[in-house]
Design an enzyme around this catalytic site. Structure first.
Site, PDB file in Angstrom:
ATOM      1  N   LYS A 130       2.053  -3.305   7.365  1.00  0.00           N
ATOM      2  CA  LYS A 130       2.356  -3.481   5.934  1.00  0.00           C
ATOM      3  C   LYS A 130       3.796  -3.054   5.651  1.00  0.00           C
ATOM      4  CE  LYS A 130       0.037  -4.641   2.965  1.00  0.00           C
ATOM      5  NZ  LYS A 130      -0.339  -5.989   2.400  1.00  0.00           N
ATOM      6  N   THR A 188       0.817  -1.201   0.000  1.00  0.00           N
ATOM      7  CA  THR A 188       0.000   0.000   0.000  1.00  0.00           C
ATOM      8  C   THR A 188       0.860   1.264   0.000  1.00  0.00           C
ATOM      9  OG1 THR A 188      -1.520   1.273   1.401  1.00  0.00           O
ATOM     10  CG2 THR A 188      -0.090  -0.250   2.540  1.00  0.00           C
ATOM     11  N   ASP A 189       0.286   2.361  -0.471  1.00  0.00           N
ATOM     12  CA  ASP A 189       0.992   3.649  -0.406  1.00  0.00           C
ATOM     13  C   ASP A 189       1.030   4.195   1.025  1.00  0.00           C
ATOM     14  OD1 ASP A 189      -1.686   4.390  -0.092  1.00  0.00           O
ATOM     15  OD2 ASP A 189      -1.693   5.840  -1.743  1.00  0.00           O
ATOM     16  N   GLU A 190       0.238   3.602   1.934  1.00  0.00           N
ATOM     17  CA  GLU A 190       0.186   4.130   3.308  1.00  0.00           C
ATOM     18  C   GLU A 190       1.505   3.935   4.049  1.00  0.00           C
ATOM     19  OE1 GLU A 190      -3.288   3.364   5.602  1.00  0.00           O
ATOM     20  OE2 GLU A 190      -4.619   3.571   3.888  1.00  0.00           O
ATOM     21  N   TYR A 215      -2.191  -0.533  10.908  1.00  0.00           N
ATOM     22  CA  TYR A 215      -2.268  -1.190   9.594  1.00  0.00           C
ATOM     23  C   TYR A 215      -1.038  -0.881   8.754  1.00  0.00           C
ATOM     24  CZ  TYR A 215      -3.346  -1.682   4.630  1.00  0.00           C
ATOM     25  OH  TYR A 215      -3.268  -1.972   3.290  1.00  0.00           O
TER      26      TYR A 215
HETATM   27  P1  NAD Z   1      -9.622  -7.471   1.792  1.00  0.00           P
HETATM   28  O1  NAD Z   1      -9.675  -7.175   3.239  1.00  0.00           O
HETATM   29  O2  NAD Z   1     -10.798  -7.176   0.941  1.00  0.00           O
HETATM   30  O3  NAD Z   1      -9.274  -9.017   1.574  1.00  0.00           O
HETATM   31  C1  NAD Z   1      -8.294  -9.681   2.326  1.00  0.00           C
HETATM   32  C2  NAD Z   1      -8.393 -11.177   2.009  1.00  0.00           C
HETATM   33  O4  NAD Z   1      -7.336 -11.854   2.720  1.00  0.00           O
HETATM   34  C3  NAD Z   1      -9.711 -11.815   2.450  1.00  0.00           C
HETATM   35  O5  NAD Z   1     -10.194 -12.687   1.450  1.00  0.00           O
HETATM   36  C4  NAD Z   1      -9.335 -12.579   3.713  1.00  0.00           C
HETATM   37  O6  NAD Z   1     -10.152 -13.722   3.947  1.00  0.00           O
HETATM   38  C5  NAD Z   1      -7.895 -12.966   3.402  1.00  0.00           C
HETATM   39  N1  NAD Z   1      -7.105 -13.191   4.621  1.00  0.00           N
HETATM   40  C6  NAD Z   1      -6.995 -12.353   5.705  1.00  0.00           C
HETATM   41  N2  NAD Z   1      -6.205 -12.908   6.634  1.00  0.00           N
HETATM   42  C7  NAD Z   1      -5.786 -14.102   6.132  1.00  0.00           C
HETATM   43  C8  NAD Z   1      -4.923 -15.134   6.603  1.00  0.00           C
HETATM   44  N3  NAD Z   1      -4.355 -15.040   7.824  1.00  0.00           N
HETATM   45  N4  NAD Z   1      -4.689 -16.204   5.828  1.00  0.00           N
HETATM   46  C9  NAD Z   1      -5.262 -16.295   4.597  1.00  0.00           C
HETATM   47  N5  NAD Z   1      -6.102 -15.381   4.097  1.00  0.00           N
HETATM   48  C10 NAD Z   1      -6.354 -14.286   4.853  1.00  0.00           C
HETATM   49  O7  NAD Z   1      -8.317  -6.732   1.249  1.00  0.00           O
HETATM   50  P2  NAD Z   1      -8.105  -5.940  -0.134  1.00  0.00           P
HETATM   51  O8  NAD Z   1      -8.665  -4.575   0.008  1.00  0.00           O
HETATM   52  O9  NAD Z   1      -8.523  -6.818  -1.247  1.00  0.00           O
HETATM   53  O10 NAD Z   1      -6.517  -5.802  -0.104  1.00  0.00           O
HETATM   54  C11 NAD Z   1      -5.704  -6.854  -0.617  1.00  0.00           C
HETATM   55  C12 NAD Z   1      -4.243  -6.491  -0.431  1.00  0.00           C
HETATM   56  O11 NAD Z   1      -3.967  -5.266  -1.113  1.00  0.00           O
HETATM   57  C13 NAD Z   1      -3.847  -6.245   1.029  1.00  0.00           C
HETATM   58  O12 NAD Z   1      -2.561  -6.779   1.220  1.00  0.00           O
HETATM   59  C14 NAD Z   1      -3.837  -4.735   1.172  1.00  0.00           C
HETATM   60  O13 NAD Z   1      -2.918  -4.334   2.149  1.00  0.00           O
HETATM   61  C15 NAD Z   1      -3.407  -4.304  -0.215  1.00  0.00           C
HETATM   62  N6  NAD Z   1      -3.904  -2.983  -0.663  1.00  0.00           N
HETATM   63  C16 NAD Z   1      -5.233  -2.657  -0.561  1.00  0.00           C
HETATM   64  C17 NAD Z   1      -5.683  -1.441  -1.078  1.00  0.00           C
HETATM   65  C18 NAD Z   1      -7.138  -1.037  -1.023  1.00  0.00           C
HETATM   66  O14 NAD Z   1      -7.459   0.104  -1.377  1.00  0.00           O
HETATM   67  N7  NAD Z   1      -8.049  -1.901  -0.632  1.00  0.00           N
HETATM   68  C19 NAD Z   1      -4.761  -0.549  -1.659  1.00  0.00           C
HETATM   69  C20 NAD Z   1      -3.407  -0.921  -1.720  1.00  0.00           C
HETATM   70  C21 NAD Z   1      -2.995  -2.151  -1.232  1.00  0.00           C
HETATM   71  O1  DAU Z   2      -4.151   3.958   0.387  1.00  0.00           O
HETATM   72  C1  DAU Z   2      -4.373   2.583   0.272  1.00  0.00           C
HETATM   73  C2  DAU Z   2      -5.227   2.099   1.411  1.00  0.00           C
HETATM   74  O2  DAU Z   2      -6.546   2.566   1.163  1.00  0.00           O
HETATM   75  C3  DAU Z   2      -5.211   0.586   1.565  1.00  0.00           C
HETATM   76  O3  DAU Z   2      -3.923   0.161   1.898  1.00  0.00           O
HETATM   77  C4  DAU Z   2      -6.200   0.127   2.626  1.00  0.00           C
HETATM   78  O4  DAU Z   2      -6.251  -1.279   2.659  1.00  0.00           O
HETATM   79  C5  DAU Z   2      -7.570   0.675   2.293  1.00  0.00           C
HETATM   80  O5  DAU Z   2      -8.479   0.342   3.314  1.00  0.00           O
HETATM   81  C6  DAU Z   2      -7.526   2.192   2.095  1.00  0.00           C
HETATM   82  O6  DAU Z   2      -7.283   2.868   3.353  1.00  0.00           O
HETATM   83  P1  DAU Z   2      -8.080   4.207   3.769  1.00  0.00           P
HETATM   84  O7  DAU Z   2      -8.009   4.348   5.226  1.00  0.00           O
HETATM   85  O8  DAU Z   2      -7.644   5.366   2.920  1.00  0.00           O
HETATM   86  O9  DAU Z   2      -9.565   3.785   3.255  1.00  0.00           O
HETATM   87  P2  DAU Z   2     -11.016   3.964   3.894  1.00  0.00           P
HETATM   88  O10 DAU Z   2     -11.994   3.573   2.832  1.00  0.00           O
HETATM   89  O11 DAU Z   2     -11.138   3.371   5.234  1.00  0.00           O
HETATM   90  O12 DAU Z   2     -11.093   5.563   4.057  1.00  0.00           O
HETATM   91  C7  DAU Z   2     -10.921   6.438   2.951  1.00  0.00           C
HETATM   92  C8  DAU Z   2     -10.980   7.849   3.479  1.00  0.00           C
HETATM   93  O13 DAU Z   2     -12.325   8.132   3.899  1.00  0.00           O
HETATM   94  C9  DAU Z   2     -10.123   8.100   4.712  1.00  0.00           C
HETATM   95  O14 DAU Z   2      -9.586   9.416   4.642  1.00  0.00           O
HETATM   96  C10 DAU Z   2     -11.088   7.971   5.891  1.00  0.00           C
HETATM   97  C11 DAU Z   2     -12.406   8.464   5.296  1.00  0.00           C
HETATM   98  N1  DAU Z   2     -13.631   7.844   5.811  1.00  0.00           N
HETATM   99  C12 DAU Z   2     -13.707   6.480   5.881  1.00  0.00           C
HETATM  100  C13 DAU Z   2     -14.863   5.871   6.327  1.00  0.00           C
HETATM  101  C14 DAU Z   2     -14.942   4.357   6.423  1.00  0.00           C
HETATM  102  C15 DAU Z   2     -14.713   8.643   6.154  1.00  0.00           C
HETATM  103  O15 DAU Z   2     -14.646   9.891   6.060  1.00  0.00           O
HETATM  104  N2  DAU Z   2     -15.865   8.031   6.590  1.00  0.00           N
HETATM  105  C16 DAU Z   2     -15.971   6.679   6.704  1.00  0.00           C
HETATM  106  O16 DAU Z   2     -17.042   6.181   7.137  1.00  0.00           O
END
Ligand code: NAD
Ligand code: DAU
Length: 350
Positions: free
Chosen positions: A162, A133-135, A158
């Site tokens: 990561k 992630t970019d975080e 989180y």
């Molecule tokens: P998600 O939470 O939707 O899915 C996570 C998946 O991993 C689920 O299917 C869960 O069952 C599985 N999992 C969790 N713990 C596990 C374990 N111990 N063993 C096996 N499986 C397990 O996540 P996502 O949003 O699809 O993100 C996927 C990856 O991409 C993550 O590594 C996250 O850090 C990264 N990422 C997410 C975002 C985003 O915006 N969602 C952005 C950048 C990077």
């Molecule tokens: O940047 C990549 C990341 O983006 C991933 O690594 C994470 O897995 C993914 O969850 C996401 O993280 P964020 O914290 O940015 O996403 P989230 O959807 O939780 O929140 C997006 C923005 O919106 C953040 O600034 C918090 C705000 N927010 C979130 C929720 C759930 C609100 O204002 N209200 C809300 O109810």
């Protein structure tokens, strides 16, 4: 190719698996524990294929990982399994340390043992692709972008977990020669997005007639990427990326949270208008901020564009319209989650 996808039942993993089954000839094994975030119905389109298989197991379970590797003999491990939600990491960081750090360590160690048993040609072709992630780079002010050389500065449980996992992956590459790849991506959105995240949460709560919670003053900025474009980037990286390299992935679509929420409301006003002419925007409610809330993320994706030819295929406006329409047309998918797993209540009070 044979590709083992950890976390393949999650939001991004399932988009990658659907893409690989629908648009390539690759064989795919999904390795997923099915936590609250693992949703098998997101994989229905892929599961009908004889190139798809599934193992339910934990990445922290070395024996299960070892068995999957020796049975499936992957050429690529796409490692997406993680605890992914920042708010949940504030409420309960332990699971993030366990899965994101210990789980990634187990994956690396088992992958190393498997890789060492391959022929020289197979060793050279193997890739361990860690999806991050970019975080990990921390929070930006009004100017600037994260590049591949931006120093790490994670600030939530989180992102710290990561960041640690990224360091482990690079250490296994540097010390043991395992051919690793790392991608750091910005915020994804799109179909099958779990309702805890901002965009699906707002769409669903709007449709349910509930307040739309905007943290703080709504000025925090995220760089949004359509999930199917992320899946295309991942495929480009594990097929064409140079081992040992890191690629930043982003949508070049920075938006303030309040503007994202207003955009969703405007799309719903057109597609599902209230009979009395009210706008969904009237449901917006500013609420207490997330503890430690990062102000701004923005990715410089010029390396992956120049070296691998990847760019996003849709603008934010096209992607968010398609996403809202998908949620309108797939109510059964998210109602099921609301009924059984998570009903959009506030998380992450600290
Ligand atoms: P998600 O939470 O939707 O899915 C996570 C998946 O991993 C689920 O299917 C869960 O069952 C599985 N999992 C969790 N713990 C596990 C374990 N111990 N063993 C096996 N499986 C397990 O996540 P996502 O949003 O699809 O993100 C996927 C990856 O991409 C993550 O590594 C996250 O850090 C990264 N990422 C997410 C975002 C985003 O915006 N969602 C952005 C950048 C990077
Ligand atoms: O940047 C990549 C990341 O983006 C991933 O690594 C994470 O897995 C993914 O969850 C996401 O993280 P964020 O914290 O940015 O996403 P989230 O959807 O939780 O929140 C997006 C923005 O919106 C953040 O600034 C918090 C705000 N927010 C979130 C929720 C759930 C609100 O204002 N209200 C809300 O109810």
């Amino acid at each position: 190719m044979r590709i083992l996808v950890t976390g393949g039942a999650g939001f991004i993993g399932s988009a990658l698996v659907r893409r690989l089954i629908q648009h390539t000839d690759h064989q795919v094994l999904v390795f997923d524990k099915l936590t609250y975030a693992g949703v098998l119905s997101s994989l229905e389109l892929a599961a009908a294929s004889n190139r798809y298989s599934f193992v339910q197991a934990d990445i922290c379970d070395a024996e299960a990982v070892s068995k999957a590797l020796s049975d499936f003999q992957p050429q690529v491990i796409a490692h997406l399994a993680a605890e992914s939600h920042v708010d949940r990491s504030i409420d309960g960081p332990g699971a993030f340390v366990q899965t994101n750090l210990v789980g990634t360590f187990v994956m690396l160690n088992q992958a190393l043992g498997y890789w060492r048993g391959l022929s020289d040609a197979d060793k050279a072709a193997f890739r361990f692709h860690h999806i991050s992630t970019d975080e990990v780079f921390g929070s930006l002010g009004e100017e600037g972008f994260f590049t591949e050389t931006t120093p790490y500065d994670p600030r939530s449980p989180y992102s710290a977990s990561k960041a640690g996992s990224d360091h482990l992956v690079r250490a296994w590459g540097h010390t043991y020669g395992l051919p690793v790849l790392v991608t750091n991506c910005s915020n994804n959105y799109g179909p099958y997005h779990f309702p805890e995240k901002l965009i699906p949460l707002i769409i669903i709560r709007a449709l349910n007639g509930e307040p739309l919670p905007v943290y703080g003053d709504g000025s925090n900025v995220r760089d949004w990427l359509f999930v199917e474009d992320h899946a295309a980037a991942l495929q480009a990286v594990f097929e064409k990326g140079a081992p040992g390299q890191t690629y930043n992935v982003g949508g070049n679509a920075e938006r303030r949270n309040i503007d994202v929420v207003r955009t969703i409301c405007a799309i719903l006003d057109r597609h599902r208008p209230h009979t009395d002419g009210r706008s969904y925007a009237e449901q917006i409610a500013f609420v207490t901020d997330r503890p430690g809330h990062d102000q701004r993320y923005a990715i410089d994706a010029s390396k992956i564009r120049a070296e691998l030819g990847w760019t996003p295929s849709v603008t934010f406006e096209q992607g968010i319209e398609a996403t809202v329409v998908w949620f309108l047309e797939n109510e059964a998918w998210w109602r099921d989650i609301l009924d059984q797993r998570y009903a959009t209540e506030r998380l992450g009070h600290g």
